[in-house]
Design an enzyme around this catalytic site. Sequence first.
Site, PDB file in Angstrom:
ATOM      1  N   HIS A  26       0.873  -1.184   0.000  1.00 45.80           N
ATOM      2  CA  HIS A  26       0.000   0.000   0.000  1.00 45.80           C
ATOM      3  C   HIS A  26       0.910   1.234   0.000  1.00 45.80           C
ATOM      4  CE1 HIS A  26      -2.739   2.979   1.844  1.00 45.80           C
ATOM      5  NE2 HIS A  26      -3.736   2.184   1.503  1.00 45.80           N
ATOM      6  N   ASP A  77       3.090  -4.257   8.098  1.00 47.43           N
ATOM      7  CA  ASP A  77       1.874  -3.457   7.965  1.00 47.43           C
ATOM      8  C   ASP A  77       0.694  -4.416   8.109  1.00 47.43           C
ATOM      9  OD1 ASP A  77      -0.440  -2.340   6.947  1.00 47.43           O
ATOM     10  OD2 ASP A  77       0.471  -1.575   5.112  1.00 47.43           O
ATOM     11  N   GLN A 111      -4.533  -4.918   6.905  1.00 49.87           N
ATOM     12  CA  GLN A 111      -5.545  -5.848   6.370  1.00 49.87           C
ATOM     13  C   GLN A 111      -5.517  -7.195   7.068  1.00 49.87           C
ATOM     14  OE1 GLN A 111      -7.899  -5.066   4.245  1.00 49.87           O
ATOM     15  NE2 GLN A 111      -7.146  -3.018   3.815  1.00 49.87           N
ATOM     16  N   LYS A 170     -10.337  -0.574  10.651  1.00 56.39           N
ATOM     17  CA  LYS A 170     -10.481  -1.789   9.817  1.00 56.39           C
ATOM     18  C   LYS A 170     -10.848  -2.992  10.686  1.00 56.39           C
ATOM     19  CE  LYS A 170      -7.481  -0.047   6.346  1.00 56.39           C
ATOM     20  NZ  LYS A 170      -7.987   0.429   5.066  1.00 56.39           N
ATOM     21  N   CYS A 185      -4.854   2.446  -3.596  1.00 57.24           N
ATOM     22  CA  CYS A 185      -3.626   2.995  -2.993  1.00 57.24           C
ATOM     23  C   CYS A 185      -2.483   1.993  -3.110  1.00 57.24           C
ATOM     24  CB  CYS A 185      -3.846   3.389  -1.529  1.00 57.24           C
ATOM     25  SG  CYS A 185      -5.011   4.714  -1.328  1.00 57.24           S
TER      26      CYS A 185
END
Length: 437
Positions: free
Chosen positions: A153, A230, A233, A256, A394
């Site tokens: 991302h 990261d 998600q 999220k 993104c």
Amino acid sequence: MSPDTTSPTASSAASSASAPSAPAPSAPVAAGYDVERVRADFPALHQSAHGHPLAYLDNGATTQKPRAVIDAEVHFYEHDCANVHRGVHALSERATRAFDGARAAVQRFLGAPSPREVVFVRGVTEAINLVAHSYARPRLREGDEILLTQLEHHANIVPWQLAARETGAVLKVVPCNDRGELLFEEYLRLLGPRTRIVGVGHVSNALGTVNPVRAMIEAAHAQGVPVLVDGAQAAPHVRIDVQALDCDFYAFSGHKVYGPTGIGALYGKETLLDAMPPYQGGGEMIRRVTFQESTWAALPMKFEAGTPNVAGAVGLAAAIAYVEALGLERIAAHEHTLLEAATAALADLPGLRIVGTARDKASLVSFVLEGVHPHDVGTILDRQGIAVRAGHHCAMPVMERFGLPATTRASFGLYNTLAEVEALAAGLRKVREVFAR
Ligand code: PMP
């Protein structure tokens, strides 16, 4: 509600926002997952869009909030609203307790050894900027390498680019195959003597690929290289254990994971955080200030300048309590059923190609429909009450890898149903009809 319900009550989750309870033991995979009961906890799901029942399939962008999260924030503002840490009055003490309790909830959620290693941030974007600024910049020299992947991302690209520009460091990129899986051999080859940090997404937001972060971390550590993961998600779908991963930094965003916007957390190993200079200066993050010099507060306050998002932290704790009560393993099993159904349903549609077919994949489908722009697909689906995302997500470099300007993406969450998957497939058949005319 019976104690074995799959739907955590608002009050239990809300009360655990200020006094977090131990995480719920994980239940047998998908046993008795009552999705209708879960849906009843989410007020925003019960509306129509353009005259159709809403099918919210944009969870990769942000999730809807359960009543427990909304109530926890309302409760905070109605009863406990005060600034934290400095107050001597009752409200400030309660707010401080709730804020500290929220940090403990995040600590447990991530499996972090200590609350000192949990820094509240706005979200993953701020977390990565913090690490790029305070960890990477002071260490990077000309020709040093920051190793990223083609799946990242923009939030895990641009902060490193900024650090590289200032220091003369360069970005190296691990490519992926046509399924959207990282080429591990290439990763090992790129992990060189000049690599100073690895940044990798746990799960790709554009394709859904679950990356082999554990193995990547092990290989990096064998060369003495720290790794930032990261987890934007991953956090809603996968049980995270930063100690088992042995990652050096891990970031996730509350919004999220069914929590509020504007709050997230950065986990960092204490030795690394300790050695890093502050990211921002101001109140809360200092020990002593004179005009000549200032000294810093202990971790994690050193990285939390200014009044924190107390209500957001309280809401995040309620969200964590909610997903933990449902059980991440059961959520993952439910979402896997949705993914398999969606993959099968979309495979039957003429002219539709799924982009991202990794063997290990989270619950989203990114696709292109021959002859129809992804934005048009999204708009026609929207007219049928189906909320999806269309664009580059993104993640422009991964789009470029697949020779596409954009895809349409349906991303599933813990409250989505097989009926919504069918609605998506029916909606896409309608898109085909419109464009066949
Ligand atoms: N990384 C990934 C993989 C994401 O999906 C997102 C959000 N789309 C981010 C980072 C950035 O998260 P936030 O906007 O919450 O900071």
